[in-house]
Structures are given as structure tokens and as C-alpha cells.
Design a protein around this motif. Structure first.
Motif, PDB file in Angstrom:
ATOM      1  N   GLU A  42       0.881  -1.226  -0.052  1.00  0.00           N
ATOM      2  CA  GLU A  42       0.168   0.085   0.145  1.00  0.00           C
ATOM      3  C   GLU A  42       0.912   1.261  -0.048  1.00  0.00           C
ATOM      4  O   GLU A  42       2.021   1.285   0.712  1.00  0.00           O
ATOM      5  CB  GLU A  42      -0.934   0.174   1.152  1.00  0.00           C
ATOM      6  CG  GLU A  42      -1.788  -1.080   1.441  1.00  0.00           C
ATOM      7  CD  GLU A  42      -2.709  -1.312   2.868  1.00  0.00           C
ATOM      8  OE1 GLU A  42      -2.706   0.097   3.355  1.00  0.00           O
ATOM      9  OE2 GLU A  42      -3.229  -2.075   2.863  1.00  0.00           O
ATOM     10  N   LEU A  43       0.481   2.294  -0.853  1.00  0.00           N
ATOM     11  CA  LEU A  43       1.075   3.571  -0.819  1.00  0.00           C
ATOM     12  C   LEU A  43       1.076   4.053   0.694  1.00  0.00           C
ATOM     13  O   LEU A  43       0.051   3.920   1.473  1.00  0.00           O
ATOM     14  CB  LEU A  43       0.734   4.554  -1.741  1.00  0.00           C
ATOM     15  CG  LEU A  43       0.626   4.103  -3.106  1.00  0.00           C
ATOM     16  CD1 LEU A  43      -0.059   5.325  -4.032  1.00  0.00           C
ATOM     17  CD2 LEU A  43       2.137   4.182  -3.610  1.00  0.00           C
ATOM     18  N   PRO A  44       2.157   4.606   1.142  1.00  0.00           N
ATOM     19  CA  PRO A  44       2.125   5.578   2.601  1.00  0.00           C
ATOM     20  C   PRO A  44       0.821   6.469   2.527  1.00  0.00           C
ATOM     21  O   PRO A  44       0.580   7.201   1.293  1.00  0.00           O
ATOM     22  CB  PRO A  44       3.244   6.057   2.633  1.00  0.00           C
ATOM     23  CG  PRO A  44       3.943   6.062   1.422  1.00  0.00           C
ATOM     24  CD  PRO A  44       3.176   5.161   0.365  1.00  0.00           C
ATOM     25  N   LEU A  45      -0.008   6.685   3.800  1.00  0.00           N
ATOM     26  CA  LEU A  45      -0.782   7.649   4.003  1.00  0.00           C
ATOM     27  C   LEU A  45      -0.160   8.851   3.754  1.00  0.00           C
ATOM     28  O   LEU A  45       1.161   9.381   4.086  1.00  0.00           O
ATOM     29  CB  LEU A  45      -1.308   7.705   5.034  1.00  0.00           C
ATOM     30  CG  LEU A  45      -2.530   6.419   5.557  1.00  0.00           C
ATOM     31  CD1 LEU A  45      -2.817   6.745   6.891  1.00  0.00           C
ATOM     32  CD2 LEU A  45      -3.452   6.562   4.444  1.00  0.00           C
ATOM     33  N   ALA A  46      -0.811  10.011   3.063  1.00  0.00           N
ATOM     34  CA  ALA A  46      -0.046  11.428   2.847  1.00  0.00           C
ATOM     35  C   ALA A  46      -1.033  12.408   3.505  1.00  0.00           C
ATOM     36  O   ALA A  46      -2.314  12.342   2.928  1.00  0.00           O
ATOM     37  CB  ALA A  46       0.239  11.605   1.511  1.00  0.00           C
ATOM     38  N   PHE A  47      -0.695  13.325   4.165  1.00  0.00           N
ATOM     39  CA  PHE A  47      -1.347  14.369   4.717  1.00  0.00           C
ATOM     40  C   PHE A  47      -0.815  15.586   4.471  1.00  0.00           C
ATOM     41  O   PHE A  47       0.381  15.915   4.524  1.00  0.00           O
ATOM     42  CB  PHE A  47      -1.568  14.305   6.366  1.00  0.00           C
ATOM     43  CG  PHE A  47      -2.090  12.815   6.854  1.00  0.00           C
ATOM     44  CD1 PHE A  47      -3.585  12.890   6.906  1.00  0.00           C
ATOM     45  CD2 PHE A  47      -1.453  12.062   7.110  1.00  0.00           C
ATOM     46  CE1 PHE A  47      -4.171  11.788   7.570  1.00  0.00           C
ATOM     47  CE2 PHE A  47      -1.973  10.856   7.750  1.00  0.00           C
ATOM     48  CZ  PHE A  47      -3.346  10.861   7.764  1.00  0.00           C
ATOM     49  N   ASP A  48      -1.734  16.590   3.830  1.00  0.00           N
ATOM     50  CA  ASP A  48      -1.083  18.013   3.721  1.00  0.00           C
ATOM     51  C   ASP A  48      -0.967  18.573   4.988  1.00  0.00           C
ATOM     52  O   ASP A  48      -1.949  18.379   5.900  1.00  0.00           O
ATOM     53  CB  ASP A  48      -2.387  18.646   3.054  1.00  0.00           C
ATOM     54  CG  ASP A  48      -1.849  20.207   2.618  1.00  0.00           C
ATOM     55  OD1 ASP A  48      -1.693  20.991   3.347  1.00  0.00           O
ATOM     56  OD2 ASP A  48      -1.459  20.474   1.384  1.00  0.00           O
TER      57      ASP A  48
END
Length: 61
Positions: A21-27
Motif C-alpha cells: 500500500e502507498l503510505p498515507l499522505a497528509f497535507d
């Protein structure tokens, strides 16, 4: 708030579905919610995420 999309992350499949899974990304604006500093609890410790005047992020224990 209308945020631009995050760039795509490149990764190679490993066969482990969790690792693939792609890593979670947060602004950062989502995390900071208009303030300069937030506290993050992790494994019984408290970390401080700070947005500096030079527009950098600093994470300290």
C-alpha cells in the motif's frame, strides 16, 4: 479548503499486501489546522510538530 492533489508515490510491490500500500499522505494544513504547533502522542511519548517562520516543519520529542 480546496487542496491541490499530492504527487504520486513510486513503489515496488513486495508481495506483502500491507507493505504494497502507498503510505498515507497528509497535507500539513490538515494536521496543523491553522495553528503553528500540534502535539502528537506516539508509543507513550509526546512529540511536538512545529511550523516555523521560515516555513519549515520541525518534529521534536
Amino acid at each position: 479548503m480546496n487542496l491541490p492533489p499530492l504527487p504520486a508515490q513510486a513503489h515496488a510491490p513486495t508481495g506483502d499486501s500491507r507493505a504494497d500500500e502507498l503510505p498515507l499522505a497528509f497535507d500539513s494544513r490538515e494536521l496543523l489546522r491553522g495553528v503553528r504547533e500540534v502535539l502528537i502522542r506516539h508509543a507513550g511519548q509526546v512529540y511536538r510538530l512545529r511550523h516555523t517562520r521560515n516555513d519549515k516543519l520541525i518534529l521534536v520529542k
